[in-house]
Design a protein around this motif. Structure first.
Motif, PDB file in Angstrom:
ATOM      1  N   THR A  36       0.830  -1.201   0.000  1.00 21.68           N
ATOM      2  CA  THR A  36       0.000   0.000   0.000  1.00 21.68           C
ATOM      3  C   THR A  36       0.865   1.252   0.000  1.00 21.68           C
ATOM      4  O   THR A  36       0.617   2.193  -0.750  1.00 21.68           O
ATOM      5  N   VAL A  37       1.891   1.243   0.846  1.00 19.52           N
ATOM      6  CA  VAL A  37       2.786   2.400   0.903  1.00 19.52           C
ATOM      7  C   VAL A  37       3.451   2.626  -0.453  1.00 19.52           C
ATOM      8  O   VAL A  37       3.536   3.760  -0.934  1.00 19.52           O
ATOM      9  N   VAL A  38       3.891   1.557  -1.077  1.00 20.42           N
ATOM     10  CA  VAL A  38       4.586   1.698  -2.361  1.00 20.42           C
ATOM     11  C   VAL A  38       3.610   2.051  -3.479  1.00 20.42           C
ATOM     12  O   VAL A  38       3.836   3.007  -4.235  1.00 20.42           O
ATOM     13  N   LEU A  39       2.517   1.299  -3.600  1.00 14.48           N
ATOM     14  CA  LEU A  39       1.594   1.497  -4.727  1.00 14.48           C
ATOM     15  C   LEU A  39       0.816   2.800  -4.644  1.00 14.48           C
ATOM     16  O   LEU A  39       0.384   3.329  -5.671  1.00 14.48           O
ATOM     17  N   VAL A  44       1.545   9.338  -5.342  1.00 14.82           N
ATOM     18  CA  VAL A  44       1.265  10.580  -4.623  1.00 14.82           C
ATOM     19  C   VAL A  44       2.489  11.483  -4.654  1.00 14.82           C
ATOM     20  O   VAL A  44       2.401  12.681  -4.934  1.00 14.82           O
ATOM     21  N   LEU A  45       3.639  10.902  -4.362  1.00 20.10           N
ATOM     22  CA  LEU A  45       4.877  11.686  -4.360  1.00 20.10           C
ATOM     23  C   LEU A  45       5.186  12.251  -5.754  1.00 20.10           C
ATOM     24  O   LEU A  45       5.526  13.430  -5.898  1.00 20.10           O
ATOM     25  N   LEU A  46       5.059  11.413  -6.761  1.00 17.34           N
ATOM     26  CA  LEU A  46       5.299  11.892  -8.124  1.00 17.34           C
ATOM     27  C   LEU A  46       4.306  12.987  -8.520  1.00 17.34           C
ATOM     28  O   LEU A  46       4.686  13.995  -9.125  1.00 17.34           O
ATOM     29  N   GLY A  47       3.053  12.788  -8.189  1.00 16.98           N
ATOM     30  CA  GLY A  47       2.046  13.806  -8.496  1.00 16.98           C
ATOM     31  C   GLY A  47       2.318  15.110  -7.781  1.00 16.98           C
ATOM     32  O   GLY A  47       2.178  16.197  -8.362  1.00 16.98           O
ATOM     33  N   TRP A  53      -0.303  19.884  -4.867  1.00 13.91           N
ATOM     34  CA  TRP A  53      -1.346  19.111  -4.169  1.00 13.91           C
ATOM     35  C   TRP A  53      -2.399  18.503  -5.095  1.00 13.91           C
ATOM     36  O   TRP A  53      -2.838  17.376  -4.848  1.00 13.91           O
ATOM     37  N   PRO A  54      -2.849  19.211  -6.126  1.00 11.83           N
ATOM     38  CA  PRO A  54      -3.806  18.541  -7.032  1.00 11.83           C
ATOM     39  C   PRO A  54      -3.201  17.284  -7.677  1.00 11.83           C
ATOM     40  O   PRO A  54      -3.883  16.265  -7.844  1.00 11.83           O
ATOM     41  N   GLY A  55      -1.924  17.348  -8.012  1.00  7.94           N
ATOM     42  CA  GLY A  55      -1.253  16.174  -8.575  1.00  7.94           C
ATOM     43  C   GLY A  55      -1.138  15.050  -7.562  1.00  7.94           C
ATOM     44  O   GLY A  55      -1.229  13.868  -7.914  1.00  7.94           O
ATOM     45  N   ALA A  56      -0.959  15.423  -6.282  1.00  9.26           N
ATOM     46  CA  ALA A  56      -0.893  14.403  -5.229  1.00  9.26           C
ATOM     47  C   ALA A  56      -2.235  13.694  -5.083  1.00  9.26           C
ATOM     48  O   ALA A  56      -2.281  12.477  -4.882  1.00  9.26           O
ATOM     49  N   VAL A  57      -3.315  14.446  -5.196  1.00 11.74           N
ATOM     50  CA  VAL A  57      -4.653  13.834  -5.092  1.00 11.74           C
ATOM     51  C   VAL A  57      -4.889  12.889  -6.264  1.00 11.74           C
ATOM     52  O   VAL A  57      -5.376  11.762  -6.086  1.00 11.74           O
ATOM     53  N   VAL A  58      -4.533  13.321  -7.458  1.00 13.52           N
ATOM     54  CA  VAL A  58      -4.676  12.461  -8.634  1.00 13.52           C
ATOM     55  C   VAL A  58      -3.774  11.237  -8.510  1.00 13.52           C
ATOM     56  O   VAL A  58      -4.179  10.112  -8.804  1.00 13.52           O
ATOM     57  N   GLY A  59      -2.544  11.450  -8.066  1.00 14.01           N
ATOM     58  CA  GLY A  59      -1.630  10.328  -7.854  1.00 14.01           C
ATOM     59  C   GLY A  59      -2.154   9.344  -6.830  1.00 14.01           C
ATOM     60  O   GLY A  59      -2.022   8.130  -6.989  1.00 14.01           O
ATOM     61  N   GLY A  60      -2.770   9.859  -5.760  1.00 15.41           N
ATOM     62  CA  GLY A  60      -3.375   8.978  -4.758  1.00 15.41           C
ATOM     63  C   GLY A  60      -4.507   8.150  -5.330  1.00 15.41           C
ATOM     64  O   GLY A  60      -4.645   6.959  -5.031  1.00 15.41           O
TER      65      GLY A  60
END
Length: 91
Positions: A36-39, A44-47, A53-60
């Motif tokens: 879960t942490v990796v996938l 999230v980190l890349l986004g 932050w919008p990229g983090a939400v999409v990445g999540g």
């Protein structure tokens, strides 16, 4: 005075099986927690690094979809354990 070894007591055998089952369950949970942490964490980190932050939400969201697909493919379709899959790959 060497005789046959007495068979193991049923209570001890049951305790061993329960202990082994608990250890397997704990290992399975720990492996899925790491997955879960990796996938989810990596997208999230890349986004976040790419778009904030919008990229983090999409990445999540993408990470959760990846995790769900992995879980469905392994657990529901193949009836395989993630630990079993990793252990077999290392052999």
């Amino acid at each position: 005075m060497t005789g046959a070894t007495p068979p193991p007591r049923p209570a001890r055998t049951l305790a061993d099986e329960v202990g082994r089952g608990l250890a397997d369950t704990a290992l399975e949970l720990a492996t899925w927690a790491l997955a879960t942490v990796v996938l989810v964490g990596v997208p999230v980190l890349l986004g976040y690094l790419l778009e904030g932050w919008p990229g983090a939400v999409v990445g999540g969201a993408v990470g959760l979809v990846l995790l769900a697909v992995t879980w469905v493919a392994l657990v529901l379709v193949a009836s395989r354990s993630l630990v079993e899959l990793i252990a077999r790959r290392r052999r």
